[in-house]
Design an enzyme around this catalytic site. Structure first.
Site, mmCIF file in Angstrom:
data_model
loop_
_atom_site.group_PDB
_atom_site.id
_atom_site.type_symbol
_atom_site.label_atom_id
_atom_site.label_comp_id
_atom_site.label_asym_id
_atom_site.label_seq_id
_atom_site.Cartn_x
_atom_site.Cartn_y
_atom_site.Cartn_z
ATOM 1 N N CYS A 60 4.593 52.490 14.620
ATOM 2 C CA CYS A 60 3.407 51.754 13.902
ATOM 3 C C CYS A 60 4.062 51.267 12.878
ATOM 4 C CB CYS A 60 2.441 52.724 13.494
ATOM 5 S SG CYS A 60 1.036 52.081 12.415
ATOM 6 N N CYS A 66 0.751 53.743 5.086
ATOM 7 C CA CYS A 66 -0.103 54.675 5.408
ATOM 8 C C CYS A 66 -0.022 56.113 5.421
ATOM 9 C CB CYS A 66 -0.726 54.211 6.937
ATOM 10 S SG CYS A 66 -1.927 55.319 7.601
ATOM 11 N N CYS A 69 -0.277 59.453 9.365
ATOM 12 C CA CYS A 69 0.869 60.155 10.127
ATOM 13 C C CYS A 69 2.102 60.116 9.208
ATOM 14 C CB CYS A 69 1.227 58.924 11.328
ATOM 15 S SG CYS A 69 0.048 58.588 12.404
ATOM 16 N N CYS A 143 -2.994 50.070 14.093
ATOM 17 C CA CYS A 143 -2.708 51.679 14.148
ATOM 18 C C CYS A 143 -2.516 51.987 15.412
ATOM 19 C CB CYS A 143 -4.211 52.215 13.767
ATOM 20 S SG CYS A 143 -4.201 54.031 13.873
ATOM 21 N N CYS A 364 -6.478 76.307 15.886
ATOM 22 C CA CYS A 364 -5.874 74.973 15.362
ATOM 23 C C CYS A 364 -5.049 75.450 14.008
ATOM 24 C CB CYS A 364 -7.010 74.173 15.060
ATOM 25 S SG CYS A 364 -8.293 74.801 13.641
#
Ligand SMILES: C[S@@+](CC[C@H](N)C(=O)[O-])C[C@H]1O[C@@H](n2cnc3c(N)ncnc32)[C@H](O)[C@@H]1O
Length: 408
Positions: A60, A66, A69, A143, A364
């Site tokens: 990316c 950003c 990630c 993105c 999770c």
């Protein structure tokens, strides 16, 4: 300062040991020799001296700025092994083995739910994700994570922010992909008045959004933002939980089905709007329990409108405070648990007093999973296998499905 990276921490930072203690280094890999400026316990202005064989060029173009990630610089094979090792070490802390069979990673461009941040600026609107640990917003037109349908929504979101945002506050815009168009929920915007309502509704119409919710109030419903769970068509409440990718949902569901086997009566606990309930009801009677009344309403409505499934019953119930008791569990031959990050300790403590032979645990959070697994195993359940599911690719998030069983 020059250091060698020992390992990755849980937040994806590299950890290096120096005489003064541990130094945290972002964007690196184990074995790499790196240089940088030491600020407290962090290395900044990092330069890679000896790169790892697992280092790749970030796919990316926004990866450097950003904060969405953390692991764009890492080969998929390394991330898979690293995520599996997080599960193994959480279990090892409870003296448990980790029979992991496989990691299922969602592909790029598959995320179907995202929370954008937006701010009015002098010249218009800035919309995107935050830079790492920062209030700075980064636009993300290229993105690699989001589903193309979510990227298509950005222009409409900009228009919403232009008329409904102020320069003093940031808007939070949750967007969920649905067959009928985007399901958008905004907070942090201007208070609604009749003029704003009409202007927002015009944007919804122009961009064919399915639904717009403003500060919790549905201001426009052009079409029901439906999701398909098995053969059921469900309209989850605005902002409700939805598995992050369709591929991730499928991997979780496949593993849950495999874990259950041919059961006749199943309890789906922490059921949401029925992601697992409806596919399981193809072969078993299901009792679905969920804390959010609106999600259970959505599940009930879909149950009434769906033909050909085994019987589905439901209950709104706080499973932390009022877990299903052993006598209530007695009628089930299988239980699915899919709790939030806090895990399902109270429910697990009741399960071990029951006769339920098979448990499919979806998690999770490897830490609370390992705690709950420890409770089950010390009471005689076997941890048969674990499948790691990575629907948050390029992030440090880890999910899994595990099968536990014992003689009935
Ligand atoms: C990880 S989501 C799973 C939802 C569903 N199984 C799915 O796959 O879509 C966890 C669910 O637990 C619910 N939940 C959170 N706390 C709860 C509680 N104390 N009692 C019952 N349900 C709860 C949330 O509303 C959410 O729907």
């Amino acid at each position: 300062m020059r250091v060698t990276i020992d390992r990755l921490g849980h937040l994806g930072d590299g950890l290096a040991t120096v005489p003064e203690g541990t130094v945290f280094v972002p964007g690196v890999l184990p074995g790499e020799v790196v240089e940088g400026d030491l600020n407290a316990d962090k290395l900044t202005n990092v330069r890679i001296v000896t790169p790892s064989a697992d280092r790749i060029k970030a796919p990316c173009p926004h990866a450097r700025t950003c904060g969405g990630c953390q692991l764009q610089h890492v080969a998929d094979s390394f991330v898979e092994a690293w995520k599996a090792s997080i599960v193994s070490s959480a279990l090892a802390a409870h003296g448990l083995p980790a029979p992991i069979k496989g990691v299922a990673t969602s592909p790029p461009h598959s995320r179907r739910r995202a929370v954008f941040s937006a701010r009015r600026t002098k010249s218009g609107v800035l919309i995107g994700f935050h830079a790492r640990s920062s209030v700075t917003l980064v636009a993300i037109p290229e993105c690699r994570l989001l589903h193309p349908d979510l990227m298509d929504v950005v222009t409409g979101l900009q228009e919403l922010a232009m008329i409904g945002g102020s320069r003093s506050a940031e808007l939070s815009m949750t967007v969920t992909r649905s067959e009928a168009g985007a399901d958008v929920a905004v907070t942090g915007g201007k208070p609604l008045d009749s003029e704003l309502r009409m202007a927002l509704a015009r944007i919804v119409e122009k961009h064919q959004f399915a639904r717009l919710t403003w500060e919790g109030e549905v201001v426009a419903l052009r079409d029901s933002p439906i999701q398909r769970f098995g053969r059921a068509v469900v309209t989850p409440p605005s902002g409700a939980f939805l598995q992050a990718t369709l591929e991730g949902e499928t991997a979780l569901l496949d593993a849950v089905r495999e874990a259950l086997g041919p059961q006749q009566r199943v309890a789906d606990l922490f059921a949401g709007s029925g992601t697992f309930t409806f596919p399981i009801a193809e072969f078993a009677e299901v009792h679905s329990v969920e804390g959010d009344a609106a999600m259970i309403q959505a599940l009930d409505k879909a149950t009434r409108n769906t033909q050909g499934l085994r019987r589905i019953t439901s209950e709104t119930r706080d499973l932390f405070r009022r877990p299903l008791q052993p006598d209530e569990l007695a009628r089930f031959s299988g239980v699915v648990l899919d709790p939030p990050r806090a895990g399902a300790e109270a429910q697990t403590r009741c399960l071990v007093l029951s006769t339920v032979p098979v448990v499919a645990m979806v998690s999770c959070n490897p830490i609370t999973f390992a705690r709950d697994a420890g409770i089950l195993v010390s009471a005689g359940y076997a941890l048969d296998w674990i499948r790691v599911v990575d629907q948050f690719r390029w992030s440090t998030h880890v999910e899994l499905v595990a099968r536990f069983s014992r003689p009935s």
